[in-house]
Design a protein around this motif. Structure first.
Motif, mmCIF file in Angstrom:
data_model
loop_
_atom_site.group_PDB
_atom_site.id
_atom_site.type_symbol
_atom_site.label_atom_id
_atom_site.label_comp_id
_atom_site.label_asym_id
_atom_site.label_seq_id
_atom_site.Cartn_x
_atom_site.Cartn_y
_atom_site.Cartn_z
ATOM 1 N N PHE A 194 28.682 16.223 -16.815
ATOM 2 C CA PHE A 194 29.996 16.458 -17.409
ATOM 3 C C PHE A 194 30.578 15.105 -17.822
ATOM 4 N N VAL A 195 30.509 14.830 -19.113
ATOM 5 C CA VAL A 195 30.934 13.533 -19.649
ATOM 6 C C VAL A 195 32.011 13.797 -20.686
ATOM 7 N N THR A 196 33.263 13.792 -20.257
ATOM 8 C CA THR A 196 34.349 14.217 -21.131
ATOM 9 C C THR A 196 34.734 13.161 -22.162
ATOM 10 N N ASP A 197 34.351 11.918 -21.953
ATOM 11 C CA ASP A 197 34.663 10.847 -22.895
ATOM 12 C C ASP A 197 33.586 10.754 -23.969
ATOM 13 N N ALA A 198 33.995 10.832 -25.241
ATOM 14 C CA ALA A 198 33.038 10.859 -26.341
ATOM 15 C C ALA A 198 32.201 9.579 -26.402
ATOM 16 N N ALA A 199 32.835 8.427 -26.179
ATOM 17 C CA ALA A 199 32.094 7.160 -26.219
ATOM 18 C C ALA A 199 31.022 7.120 -25.131
ATOM 19 N N THR A 229 23.205 15.624 -26.551
ATOM 20 C CA THR A 229 24.655 15.606 -26.388
ATOM 21 C C THR A 229 25.292 16.250 -27.612
ATOM 22 N N LEU A 230 26.602 16.457 -27.551
ATOM 23 C CA LEU A 230 27.302 17.174 -28.620
ATOM 24 C C LEU A 230 28.733 16.671 -28.748
ATOM 25 N N GLU A 231 29.395 17.097 -29.823
ATOM 26 C CA GLU A 231 30.813 16.831 -30.064
ATOM 27 C C GLU A 231 31.147 15.343 -29.949
ATOM 28 N N ILE A 232 30.436 14.531 -30.718
ATOM 29 C CA ILE A 232 30.727 13.107 -30.791
ATOM 30 C C ILE A 232 31.327 12.812 -32.167
ATOM 31 N N PRO A 233 31.983 11.666 -32.340
ATOM 32 C CA PRO A 233 32.525 11.343 -33.664
ATOM 33 C C PRO A 233 31.441 11.394 -34.734
ATOM 34 N N TYR A 234 31.816 11.854 -35.908
ATOM 35 C CA TYR A 234 30.819 12.073 -36.955
ATOM 36 C C TYR A 234 30.183 10.771 -37.441
ATOM 37 N N GLU A 235 30.931 9.668 -37.395
ATOM 38 C CA GLU A 235 30.310 8.407 -37.783
ATOM 39 C C GLU A 235 29.243 7.983 -36.780
ATOM 40 N N GLU A 236 29.467 8.337 -35.515
ATOM 41 C CA GLU A 236 28.455 8.044 -34.497
ATOM 42 C C GLU A 236 27.251 8.972 -34.659
ATOM 43 N N TYR A 237 27.511 10.190 -35.057
ATOM 44 C CA TYR A 237 26.406 11.116 -35.331
ATOM 45 C C TYR A 237 25.507 10.541 -36.423
ATOM 46 N N ASP A 238 26.113 10.116 -37.531
ATOM 47 C CA ASP A 238 25.324 9.563 -38.632
ATOM 48 C C ASP A 238 24.563 8.309 -38.197
ATOM 49 N N ARG A 239 25.211 7.482 -37.387
ATOM 50 C CA ARG A 239 24.549 6.252 -36.926
ATOM 51 C C ARG A 239 23.385 6.554 -35.989
ATOM 52 N N THR A 272 45.118 17.358 -28.120
ATOM 53 C CA THR A 272 44.120 16.778 -27.234
ATOM 54 C C THR A 272 43.636 15.463 -27.843
ATOM 55 N N LYS A 273 42.886 14.687 -27.070
ATOM 56 C CA LYS A 273 42.359 13.412 -27.553
ATOM 57 C C LYS A 273 40.931 13.265 -27.051
ATOM 58 N N GLY A 274 39.966 13.499 -27.957
ATOM 59 C CA GLY A 274 38.561 13.400 -27.585
ATOM 60 C C GLY A 274 37.920 14.713 -27.211
#
Length: 508
Positions: free
Chosen positions: A227-232, A246-256, A360-362
């Motif tokens: 359970f890792v609630t922080d996206a970073a 993993t899932l639900e990460i920022p889209y720029e991180e997905y592309d990277r 919410t945030k993240g």
């Protein structure tokens, strides 16, 4: 249909993540899988309390428990613990056939009694099922071997669809009555593809393949879900190899990340939508303010800039996959008209209307940043919104008590694609999931709950969606695309419901 509000309990704390004592840093064997998940699991009962109506954790529940009627990854319905289901001709009875030869995780036989007990418990208002107002519509069940019939108290056209959705799970009658609610939390059992091996609240869940499973045996024998609630932190998990999915990460991180050696990704539009609830309080009682708040938002720009083009802007609480989607309903982006509307109510950029917006945030990619951008768009036309950040648990608590701010961001899931479970529960005042209470909308929706003519029912919901858009009772934003990043050593099948299911994953 009459829907009563009920208090929902808050839940969940910050995840402890990989620092938890005894948690393996990485899965090593070919039959082991490690997933960095974006939310905690507050409760093991998938039919009561706020966890039961949280779409984000349904993938965890579906790994351990079976629903009455499962959905394939494309959301089509398929036989499961119920192999047949339907109504009689005049819709006064339901009929179900129960699968033979199924066992619970403890090896005891699954029977039709478990089905009936689960349905009766779900329909009992004392049991705490948040969707009790659906399940109460059928009772007086009778069992004949593996056949079940029930009497319809009040016809609900989506009764069987709910069997694939929130709270639609079958629990073990004998075991639950033996150990009680507290004992079930400590040692839950189901008939699903995985059994609970170890569970550390706010830290991790370890699953083991169910040797008795009636369906296809999972490819991975052991699954660890952190359970890792922080996206970073989820990005770090997948980049370091500590987790394989993993899932639900920022889209720029997905592309990277998907450009890196050894990693791949899957991203599809799912049944979740981003929206902003309007509460019928304070400034939101002014139609000019609501309409200005809606048309001042450039949804195309939000998707393009913040979500990197992933996702689909929407004008109603229906996505193209939903039964009542109506592409003719459009809402313009027109900041100049927004200024005119606000001016008619005495507001301007120099004399703005003021209210609070919660977010919410993240929890979802760029949720907070998106609200920041919307607040910036509002400021240009004469709306000054103060941002208040809260945990998703707090949102459920405030929404159930009808105490949300005048505006509040939320992620709404509708895996069965029916308008009752999107527009209906979100906008029908007496619903425990709604905060807009105007009588005009209640009167429009009331006849649709029990409408037996399906074409007339869907047409009625489209009319409701059009009226809501005209009155600006809610601010729909976009249909989400769900980003999943995984090791190239793992094949991932993405489920359009947004549920991340390890049983669908296989070694590459």
């Amino acid at each position: 249909m009459t829907i009563n509000r009920r208090d929902l309990l808050g839940y969940g704390a910050a995840a402890l993540g990989a620092a938890t004592l005894g948690l393996p840093k990485a899965a090593k064997a070919a039959d082991e899988l490690t997933i960095a998940y974006n939310v905690n699991l507050p409760s093991w009962d998938p039919t009561t309390g706020p966890s039961a109506v949280n779409p984000t954790i349904q993938g965890l529940y579906q790994s351990v428990f079976d629903q009455f009627i499962p959905q394939k990854p494309d959301l089509s319905f398929t036989p499961g613990l119920l192999t047949e289901w339907g109504w009689n001709d005049d819709r006064t009875k339901v009929m179900m056939t129960v699968r033979d030869g199924v066992k619970w995780h403890d090896g005891s036989p699954f029977t039709a009694e478990d089905v009936v007990w689960s349905l009766q418990r779900a329909g009992d208002e004392k049991a705490g099922n948040p969707i009790q107002f659906v399940w109460k519509n059928v009772n007086n069940f009778k069992i004949d071997a593996n056949k079940i019939t029930g009497d319809v108290v009040q016809f609900d056209p989506v009764y069987f669809k709910w069997m694939s959705f929130l709270t639609g799970y079958i629990l073990p009658k004998a075991y639950y009555e033996k150990v009680g609610a507290e004992g079930f939390e400590k040692a839950p059992i189901g008939t699903g593809p995985y059994m609970v091996d170890k569970f550390e609240r706010n830290a991790f869940l370890r699953l083991k393949a169910n040797p008795h499973y009636w369906g296809n045996k999972p490819a991975f024998e052991n699954v660890t879900i952190k359970f890792v609630t922080d996206a970073a932190s989820r990005v770090a998990e997948i980049e370091s190899g500590s987790s394989q999915v993993t899932l639900e990460i920022p889209y720029e991180e997905y592309d990277r990340l998907i450009a890196k050696d050894g990693l791949a990704g899957s991203i599809k539009n799912v049944s979740d939508i981003g929206m902003i609830f309007f509460n019928d309080i304070e400034a939101m009682l002014d139609k000019n303010v609501r309409q200005a708040a809606v048309i001042a938002v450039d949804k195309e720009l939000l998707v393009k800039r913040l979500l990197r083009g992933y996702g689909q802007p929407i004008a109603t609480l229906e996505t193209p996959e939903y039964t009542a989607f109506d592409p003719s309903i459009k809402v313009e982006h027109n900041p100049e008209k927004a200024k005119e509307l606000l001016a008619a109510s005495g507001y301007s950029p120099k004399k703005p209307v003021k209210f609070t917006i919660q977010t919410t945030k993240g929890f979802k990619p760029k949720d907070y940043e998106m609200i920041q951008a919307i607040v910036g768009m509002w400021r240009k036309v004469g709306i000054e919104a103060n941002i208040e950040v809260y945990e998703i648990a707090k949102h459920y608590e405030l929404r159930a008590a009808d105490k949300l701010a005048p505006a509040a961001f939320y992620n709404w899931g509708n895996a069965i694609g029916d308008p009752t479970t999107s527009t209906g529960f979100a906008m029908y005042g007496p619903s425990p999931h709604s905060v807009w209470d105007s009588q005009d909308l209640i009167d429009m929706i009331n006849p649709l709950w029990g409408e037996k003519d399906e074409a007339k029912r869907i047409a009625g919901w489209k009319a409701v969606d059009k009226y809501i858009a005209e009155q600006a009772y809610v601010l729909p934003l976009m249909q989400y695309a769900q980003p999943i990043v995984h090791s190239k050593k793992v094949n991932v099948v993405q489920h359009v419901s947004g549920a991340l299911l390890p049983a669908l994953m296989t070694p590459a």
